[in-house]
Motif scaffolding. Structure first.
Motif, mmCIF file in Angstrom:
data_model
loop_
_atom_site.group_PDB
_atom_site.id
_atom_site.type_symbol
_atom_site.label_atom_id
_atom_site.label_comp_id
_atom_site.label_asym_id
_atom_site.label_seq_id
_atom_site.Cartn_x
_atom_site.Cartn_y
_atom_site.Cartn_z
ATOM 1 N N LYS A 1 -6.880 0.527 -7.117
ATOM 2 C CA LYS A 1 -6.959 1.687 -6.226
ATOM 3 C C LYS A 1 -6.109 2.849 -6.734
ATOM 4 O O LYS A 1 -6.447 4.013 -6.522
ATOM 5 N N TYR A 2 -4.989 2.529 -7.398
ATOM 6 C CA TYR A 2 -4.085 3.565 -7.920
ATOM 7 C C TYR A 2 -3.911 3.366 -9.429
ATOM 8 O O TYR A 2 -2.842 2.969 -9.905
ATOM 9 N N GLU B 1 0.835 -1.215 0.000
ATOM 10 C CA GLU B 1 0.000 0.000 0.000
ATOM 11 C C GLU B 1 0.861 1.253 0.000
ATOM 12 O O GLU B 1 0.616 2.208 -0.744
#
Length: 292
Positions: A225-226, A164
């Motif tokens: 997510k990214y 993350e």
């Protein structure tokens, strides 16, 4: 975590580099910057003719060091709120460890000065990497490194925090990410099929497929997510520590995980993280696993 970026300052060249980087990180993250200096009283017998330490003298010296560091930080990040923290009596490693409890990131040099002006070979950096409560960025390696974020993937659940952090860092800095997973025929995997024997067999094609699956699964959630982060998946067959360290030559920063438990530095970091911390050719971000 939305806490400040904390940087250890002792006046050494390594710590001044850390100040520059910490100021940029604070500006990018939109958080404050804390400049921290701790001065532990000598615990050994001082030679004759050594001037006695005084609180006033120490305070004056430390204030000057922090003032210089603040000037550097303000030149780089003029809009960042900067605070100074001086602990006149306190071991630097313990003071900085306490600071990490409320920080979003801690930045330290790989080598600093001790209270007598001699170089310390990473004792503070090593302790913080193992025991810090927030990600720790250790400034080491070649000057002004460029390149993608290098993420050392081991596939263990405890490494999720490191994955993350690496994606968030790449997104924040607008750079690509290289997710590297090293494997060899000594990598033990239990495939668990009903007919499998109770020992590990080294079917190289099967093992490679398993390692590819492990790498893909380790980063799958983060790619969604990214979506702005360009990702290169790199499966390398070879010695794990050597493969990761070799890859740092072309990286801007390398991200490794640290275990969440264990009383000794070595047990908390693991052999790969320790090796990277001492031999990487770029800055090293050590991200502690969540406590189990």
């Amino acid at each position: 975590m939305s806490g400040p970026v904390v940087v250890g300052v002792d006046g050494s060249e390594s710590s001044l580099t850390a100040v520059d980087v910490a100021a940029r990180e604070a500006a990018l993250r939109g958080v404050g910057l804390r400049l921290v200096h701790a001065f532990g009283w000598p615990s050994v017998h001082t030679p004759l003719r050594t001037p006695p330490w005084s609180a006033a003298g120490v305070r004056e010296m430390v204030d000057g060091t922090l003032a210089d560091a603040e000037l550097r930080a303000r030149a780089i990040a003029p809009d960042v709120e900067i605070a100074r923290e001086v602990v006149v009596v306190g071991e630097p490693v313990m003071v900085l460890e306490l600071e990490t409890r409320t920080a979003s990131l801690a930045v330290v040099g790989s080598r600093g000065l001790n209270r007598f002006g001699r170089l310390l070979l990473g004792s503070t950096a090593g302790h913080l990497a193992a025991h810090g409560r927030c990600p720790v960025l250790v400034m080491r390696g070649r000057p002004e490194p460029t390149g993608p974020v290098l993420l050392a993937v081991d596939g263990a659940p405890r490494s999720a925090a490191a994955v993350e952090f690496a994606f968030a860092y790449a997104s924040l800095h607008g750079t690509a990410l290289r997710a590297l997973h090293a494997w060899n025929t000594h990598t033990e995997r239990s495939y668990g099929a009903p007919g499998d024997p109770p020992f590990v067999t080294y079917d190289e094609d099967r093992l490679r497929d398993e390692e590819e699956r492990l790498l893909a699964e380790a980063i799958s959630g983060m790619t969604e997510k990214y979506p702005d982060v360009e990702v290169e998946r790199s499966l390398v067959r070879g010695r794990i520590r050597h493969s990761v360290i070799e890859a740092t030559a072309g990286a801007g920063v390398v991200v490794v995980g640290a275990r969440g438990r264990g009383g000794f530095t070595g047990l908390r970091l693991g052999s790969v993280s320790q090796a990277v911390l001492h031999h990487a050719e770029c800055p090293v971000a050590v991200v502690r696993a969540e406590e189990e």
